[in-house]
Write an enzyme that holds these catalytic residues in place. Sequence first.
Site, PDB file in Angstrom:
ATOM      1  N   HIS A 157      34.470  46.584  15.564  1.00  9.17           N
ATOM      2  CA  HIS A 157      34.565  47.785  14.732  1.00  9.17           C
ATOM      3  C   HIS A 157      35.136  47.405  13.359  1.00  9.17           C
ATOM      4  O   HIS A 157      36.149  46.705  13.301  1.00  9.17           O
ATOM      5  CB  HIS A 157      35.522  48.802  15.388  1.00  9.17           C
ATOM      6  CG  HIS A 157      34.844  49.952  16.042  1.00  9.17           C
ATOM      7  ND1 HIS A 157      34.103  49.824  17.188  1.00  9.17           N
ATOM      8  CD2 HIS A 157      34.793  51.269  15.701  1.00  9.17           C
ATOM      9  CE1 HIS A 157      33.632  51.012  17.531  1.00  9.17           C
ATOM     10  NE2 HIS A 157      34.013  51.905  16.637  1.00  9.17           N
ATOM     11  N   HIS A 166      29.224  50.439  10.004  1.00 11.70           N
ATOM     12  CA  HIS A 166      30.228  51.261  10.669  1.00 11.70           C
ATOM     13  C   HIS A 166      31.607  51.189  10.014  1.00 11.70           C
ATOM     14  O   HIS A 166      32.628  51.463  10.655  1.00 11.70           O
ATOM     15  CB  HIS A 166      30.319  50.890  12.155  1.00 11.70           C
ATOM     16  CG  HIS A 166      30.852  51.980  13.034  1.00 11.70           C
ATOM     17  ND1 HIS A 166      30.590  53.307  12.817  1.00 11.70           N
ATOM     18  CD2 HIS A 166      31.673  51.944  14.132  1.00 11.70           C
ATOM     19  CE1 HIS A 166      31.207  54.028  13.740  1.00 11.70           C
ATOM     20  NE2 HIS A 166      31.866  53.231  14.540  1.00 11.70           N
ATOM     21  N   GLU A 194      26.391  53.595  19.265  1.00 12.77           N
ATOM     22  CA  GLU A 194      27.361  52.527  19.484  1.00 12.77           C
ATOM     23  C   GLU A 194      27.375  52.152  20.958  1.00 12.77           C
ATOM     24  O   GLU A 194      27.987  52.841  21.773  1.00 12.77           O
ATOM     25  CB  GLU A 194      28.760  52.995  19.050  1.00 12.77           C
ATOM     26  CG  GLU A 194      28.800  53.506  17.623  1.00 12.77           C
ATOM     27  CD  GLU A 194      30.183  53.975  17.218  1.00 12.77           C
ATOM     28  OE1 GLU A 194      31.160  53.260  17.480  1.00 12.77           O
ATOM     29  OE2 GLU A 194      30.285  55.070  16.652  1.00 12.77           O
ATOM     30  N   SER A 233      37.505  46.433  19.227  1.00 16.37           N
ATOM     31  CA  SER A 233      38.433  46.644  18.111  1.00 16.37           C
ATOM     32  C   SER A 233      38.789  45.316  17.447  1.00 16.37           C
ATOM     33  O   SER A 233      38.882  44.286  18.106  1.00 16.37           O
ATOM     34  CB  SER A 233      39.708  47.304  18.655  1.00 16.37           C
ATOM     35  OG  SER A 233      40.743  47.224  17.707  1.00 16.37           O
TER      36      SER A 233
END
Length: 712
Positions: A226, A117, A466, A277
């Site tokens: 991520h 990703h 996801e 994140s």
Amino acid sequence: MDSMLKFHRLLKLCFLLTALCAAEASYNVGVGIADTTGPVAEIVFMGYARPEQKGSGLHLRTFSRAFIIDDGEERFVFVSVDSAMIGHGVRLAVLKKLSGRFDDMYSDKNVMISGTHTHSAPGGYMMDVLFDLTTFGFVQESFNAIVNGITKSIERAHDALVPGRIFVTQGELMGANINRSPKAYLNNPETERAKYAYNVDKTMIQLQFIAADDRSLGVINWFPVHPTSMNNTNKLVSSDNVGYASILFEKTMNKNSMVGKGSFVAAFASTNLGDVSPNTRGPRCEFTGETCSGADTCPGKHEMCFASGPGRDMFESTSMIANKMYQKALELWHGGKAKEVTGPIRVIHQYIRMPEQEAEFFNETTGNVENVTGCLPAMGYSFAAGTTDGPGSFSFEQGTTTSNPLWNAIRDFLAAPSKEDVLCHGAKPILLATGRMVFPYEWQPQVVSTHVALLGDVIIAGVPGEFTTMSGRRLRDAIKGAMQNSASDDGVVVIAGLCNTYSDYVTTPEEYQIQRYEGASTIYGPHTLTIYLKQYKELVTALLARKSLVPGPQPPDLYSSHLISLVTPVLFDTPKWRHEFGDCLEHPAKVAGAGDTVTARFVAGHPRNNPMAGGSFLFIERLEDDESWKTVATDANWETKFIWKRTSIFLGSSEVTISWTIPDDVEPGEYRIRHNGNYRYILGGIYPYKGVSNHFEVVAFGSSRRKRYYFA
Ligand SMILES: *[C@@H]1O[C@H](CO)[C@@H](O)[C@H](O)[C@H]1NC(C)=O
Ligand SMILES: *[C@@H]1O[C@H](CO)[C@@H](O)[C@H](O)[C@H]1NC(C)=O
Ligand SMILES: *[C@@H]1O[C@H](CO)[C@@H](O)[C@H](O)[C@H]1NC(C)=O
């Protein structure tokens, strides 16, 4: 082949006498790595959906890492690719290539391909219209690079198969991830949230591959985050935080090998990272630095709200998150707590058409069991707002889409959602009824791959999107429930993210109600997860009962349809006036040392002429005692950057700037910078060229450090 057969017989015996054979090799295992770097210039990156984010060089080469495990009866292949995601077309092409050499040994039943990703690699290889929209359609060069790299990594793993063992372990890593949609997470039932200390998972799961002769072969680490430490202003191809963590681990294990060339392979693969994140400082307003509003906006028109950190800039942040993951993984590797994985290998796979699926959902609010269904794919309004990792993607107001010719060509054909669609998607106001958009071909997949592998009592569930933190937890619980009575209590369930098909996000039905970016991008409606929970339970139950399932409907083969591509090819290159390709226009400083950055500038061809798969655009070389030059770094190293610039569009002239930040452990001596490239001759043909800089001296202390050294 003969010894292989003997090994298989021994293996079967082993399973009968597991206790006796505990110290013996249990499986055949192999690992392989190959380069997937595609066009590093002028192609839009996949991930942030930002047409302005076109590549202009290379920071970290991208790789595919393959792991094969075989118990003599079944074989499982896990592949982690430094790519934004993996699509059905890519997997189909890989399997087709493999069938040329291996017949039906590798199929969609046993090959699980997971994207890391990264948001900093060229796109255009997905084919579904929506996913290739920002890249101006299909990009053959990206597709070829990814397909060839994945195939090669599997072939290498196949050729490297040896008797071996695998071990599993896990541990917690703090300070490397935060939840980027905490408001949606808070809408999950309080009783459920109370079971967890954090609103993201902190566990890193590690699978270790060891040869029977105790040689370390490879490692897979799953930690949810991520790869968006590099933000949407980055234009250098990069595998981001997870890719750099892989490089760090491999460097430690492979000692003196160049990046991507050693025998030990370390993957940091994606898992339930949907709402996770790496930008640990959290969202802040761009200029004022103030906290953003509840809706992640800032006062005033021209200020964006985005998250960053923990470093001073995106490179430092990438390095810090990578180092945290690498350190934790190394600690687990040496921790001595890993448990040997024993027992059979089994795989099961099924394609399902999501809009046709039905499931039962227990609504906590009403206390009723409801029959729910999947919906035709659709994207909600909040999708256009982007996330705090990459704000404003697809922002129609700012006119970015009107400058996109593909969008212009198709927008008149956009379909309106039906009443049924609106009802089905519930809380989601529909921006794009992608499931009804058929021109010029499929916009988002309706058929997805669902995939499970069992290695002893480790389950790897490959999911086609996801999953958010809580979605992942629910799936793990559902699978553990289905495994009851068959697995020991310490069985491990791994969610392998972004596998085989890409179908955007999967939130819980409760998170969906809040319609953050992730909910707006949960394309099959509020009960996407409800359907997956049922489906994966069925897969695991069938797997344990050794029952086979129908393969399900084949997704459309878009590659064979007439794909639209508006990407212009490289027409020709000409060198700067009175120069030749490879001429060095600017030489490095004569003396430099650790901590300094040296640069050299060359007359160049377009990097798209040849992405140098398995090779490099640059070489940092040291003069040896025997007068030969030894490569100390390539374009795959963290310390180097390769930056391409068009100097005349009309003449097709370009330059590249190569920089090398000298590492602390540098060996003093005489160095030079070399550039290898290819140019396209105006009358046809692609030809290689080379360039070399002047020699320069590297001393142990760089200028900043020298000062400190002398004047301290
Ligand atoms: C991206 O990171 C750079 C620092 O490396 C920063 O200057 C810039 O504002 C960031 N932009 C966004 C949109 O995150
Ligand atoms: C749900 O579907 C099942 C099977 O089709 C049916 O028996 C049941 O009555 C339905 N339940 C509700 C609440 O509609
Ligand atoms: C549960 O039912 C209520 C009342 O019908 C509804 O508003 C809510 O959206 C449902 N919850 C979910 C998660 O579907």
